[in-house]
Scaffold this motif. Structure first.
Motif, PDB file in Angstrom:
ATOM      1  N   ASN A 200       0.827  -1.211   0.000  1.00  0.00           N
ATOM      2  CA  ASN A 200       0.000   0.000   0.000  1.00  0.00           C
ATOM      3  C   ASN A 200       0.858   1.257   0.000  1.00  0.00           C
ATOM      4  OD1 ASN A 200      -2.493  -1.166  -0.137  1.00  0.00           O
ATOM      5  ND2 ASN A 200      -3.054  -0.815   1.994  1.00  0.00           N
ATOM      6  N   ASN A 201       2.178   1.068   0.034  1.00  0.00           N
ATOM      7  CA  ASN A 201       3.132   2.189  -0.008  1.00  0.00           C
ATOM      8  C   ASN A 201       2.919   3.179   1.134  1.00  0.00           C
ATOM      9  OD1 ASN A 201       4.375   1.286  -2.465  1.00  0.00           O
ATOM     10  ND2 ASN A 201       2.569   2.032  -3.554  1.00  0.00           N
ATOM     11  N   SER A 202       2.632   2.618   2.314  1.00  0.00           N
ATOM     12  CA  SER A 202       2.340   3.483   3.458  1.00  0.00           C
ATOM     13  C   SER A 202       2.880   2.887   4.754  1.00  0.00           C
ATOM     14  CB  SER A 202       0.829   3.697   3.587  1.00  0.00           C
ATOM     15  OG  SER A 202       0.172   2.490   3.940  1.00  0.00           O
TER      16      SER A 202
ATOM     17  N   ASP B  83       1.281   2.464   8.472  1.00  0.00           N
ATOM     18  CA  ASP B  83       0.022   2.558   9.196  1.00  0.00           C
ATOM     19  C   ASP B  83       0.290   2.528  10.700  1.00  0.00           C
ATOM     20  OD1 ASP B  83      -1.105   2.538   6.715  1.00  0.00           O
ATOM     21  OD2 ASP B  83      -2.120   0.608   6.924  1.00  0.00           O
TER      22      ASP B  83
ATOM     23  N   THR C 124      -3.620   5.798   8.569  1.00  0.00           N
ATOM     24  CA  THR C 124      -2.423   6.019   7.769  1.00  0.00           C
ATOM     25  C   THR C 124      -1.553   7.075   8.444  1.00  0.00           C
ATOM     26  OG1 THR C 124      -3.567   5.462   5.718  1.00  0.00           O
ATOM     27  CG2 THR C 124      -1.526   6.733   5.521  1.00  0.00           C
TER      28      THR C 124
ATOM     29  N   LEU D 143       1.849   7.650   7.273  1.00  0.00           N
ATOM     30  CA  LEU D 143       2.668   8.232   6.221  1.00  0.00           C
ATOM     31  C   LEU D 143       2.351   7.520   4.914  1.00  0.00           C
ATOM     32  CD1 LEU D 143       5.057  10.253   5.661  1.00  0.00           C
ATOM     33  CD2 LEU D 143       6.579   8.267   5.903  1.00  0.00           C
ATOM     34  N   SER D 144       2.120   8.280   3.863  1.00  0.00           N
ATOM     35  CA  SER D 144       1.814   7.705   2.552  1.00  0.00           C
ATOM     36  C   SER D 144       2.813   8.226   1.522  1.00  0.00           C
ATOM     37  CB  SER D 144       0.382   8.052   2.137  1.00  0.00           C
ATOM     38  OG  SER D 144       0.216   9.464   2.075  1.00  0.00           O
TER      39      SER D 144
ATOM     40  N   ASP E 213      12.731   3.028   2.661  1.00  0.00           N
ATOM     41  CA  ASP E 213      11.856   3.186   1.492  1.00  0.00           C
ATOM     42  C   ASP E 213      12.533   2.457   0.327  1.00  0.00           C
ATOM     43  OD1 ASP E 213       9.763   4.062  -0.064  1.00  0.00           O
ATOM     44  OD2 ASP E 213      10.380   6.162  -0.096  1.00  0.00           O
TER      45      ASP E 213
END
Length: 277
Positions: free
Chosen positions: A175-177, A179, A190, A192-193, A213
């Motif tokens: 989800n590239n986040s 949570d 969320t 950080l996204s 990342d």
């Protein structure tokens, strides 16, 4: 027993390469494809094996961890007493090593998880894992030694970290986040996204959240309220460069691990460069 700078690691790009730091500043590495947990002693820079024989197997409970068989150990965490928890992913188990004696046991598994990748321990000694390739849920080890679901709704969660208030931060990789789960597990939000497959997360002593990342080849430092972040290592492009210089100008290649010691030093598992930096 030699210098860590002369040691060879065997990370797997498709698996993990994780790092953790204990209260003394000693560095622990999940050397996944060598089926070992290794330790770099900060005082002299020497490396040693803490658990695993190098053979992909399951063996050794109630004996010395250095004689025990592990299978693709992908992550490690410490409790408040300094005991080491190993995510023995190929065996779908959490193994516990009492470092004072070197004895290893199984804390939970194999039922209830499938190739988990994230592990953390809160201040009360509760162990949490991300069931990455099974239910994709956040789970904990209950009092009976079984995995119990805390909350779901993740997409290949790869790592977790727990802050001083008991909030659980999950690297929701696909989800590239990142949570944030409240301490009782009743809800998540969320934090950080806009990431690109975050694979690892840690929390420093001042509450800042550090994120590996993966496909952006960088390490981020995030304000505890999630309002702002900055790159502390990596240029955003894959490569190897920058030793001895500013970390934000250094080249990383698919970092899969990040850990912060109590003095604020950051350790990075730089996967495709086969280095801890």
């Amino acid at each position: 027993g030699g210098l860590a700078t002369s040691a060879t690691f065997n990370p797997d790009y498709n698996l993990c390469f994780r790092v953790a730091v204990d209260s003394n500043g000693d560095i622990y590495i999940a050397d996944v494809s060598n089926h070992r947990i290794r330790k770099i002693t900060a005082a002299d820079g020497k490396i040693s094996t803490i658990a695993g024989t190098g053979v992909d197997t399951l063996s050794g409970d109630t004996g010395l961890a250095t004689s025990a068989g592990l299978s693709r150990p992908t992550n490690i965490a410490f409790d408040q007493s300094g005991n080491l928890y190993i995510l023995d992913s190929g065996n779908n188990r959490v193994r516990k090593v009492v470092l004072g004696t070197g004895v290893i046991t199984t804390a939970a598994g194999p039922t209830g998880v499938s190739d988990p990748r994230g592990i953390g321990v809160n201040s009360s000694g509760v162990v949490y894992v991300t069931d990455t390739h099974g239910s994709r849920e956040l789970k904990k080890i209950n009092g009976d030694g079984n995995f119990e679901t805390v909350i779901g709704g993740f997409n290949y969660p790869h790592d977790l970290a727990i802050d001083g208030s008991g909030n659980i931060y999950v690297a929701n990789s696909s989800n590239n986040s990142i949570d944030k789960v409240v301490p009782n597990g009743s809800s998540k939000s969320t934090f950080l996204s806009g990431l690109n497959d975050p694979r690892a997360i840690d929390i420093g002593s001042q509450g800042y959240v550090y994120v590996a990342d993966f496909y952006n080849h960088r390490i981020l430092k995030v304000n505890p309220n999630g309002a702002s972040s900055k790159t502390v290592a990596g240029t955003g492009s894959a490569g190897f460069s920058g030793d001895g210089g500013d970390a934000a100008s250094a080249g990383l290649d698919h970092p899969m691990g990040v850990a912060v010691d109590r003095w604020g030093n950051i350790y990075i598992a730089d996967t495709r460069n086969y280095r801890i930096r």
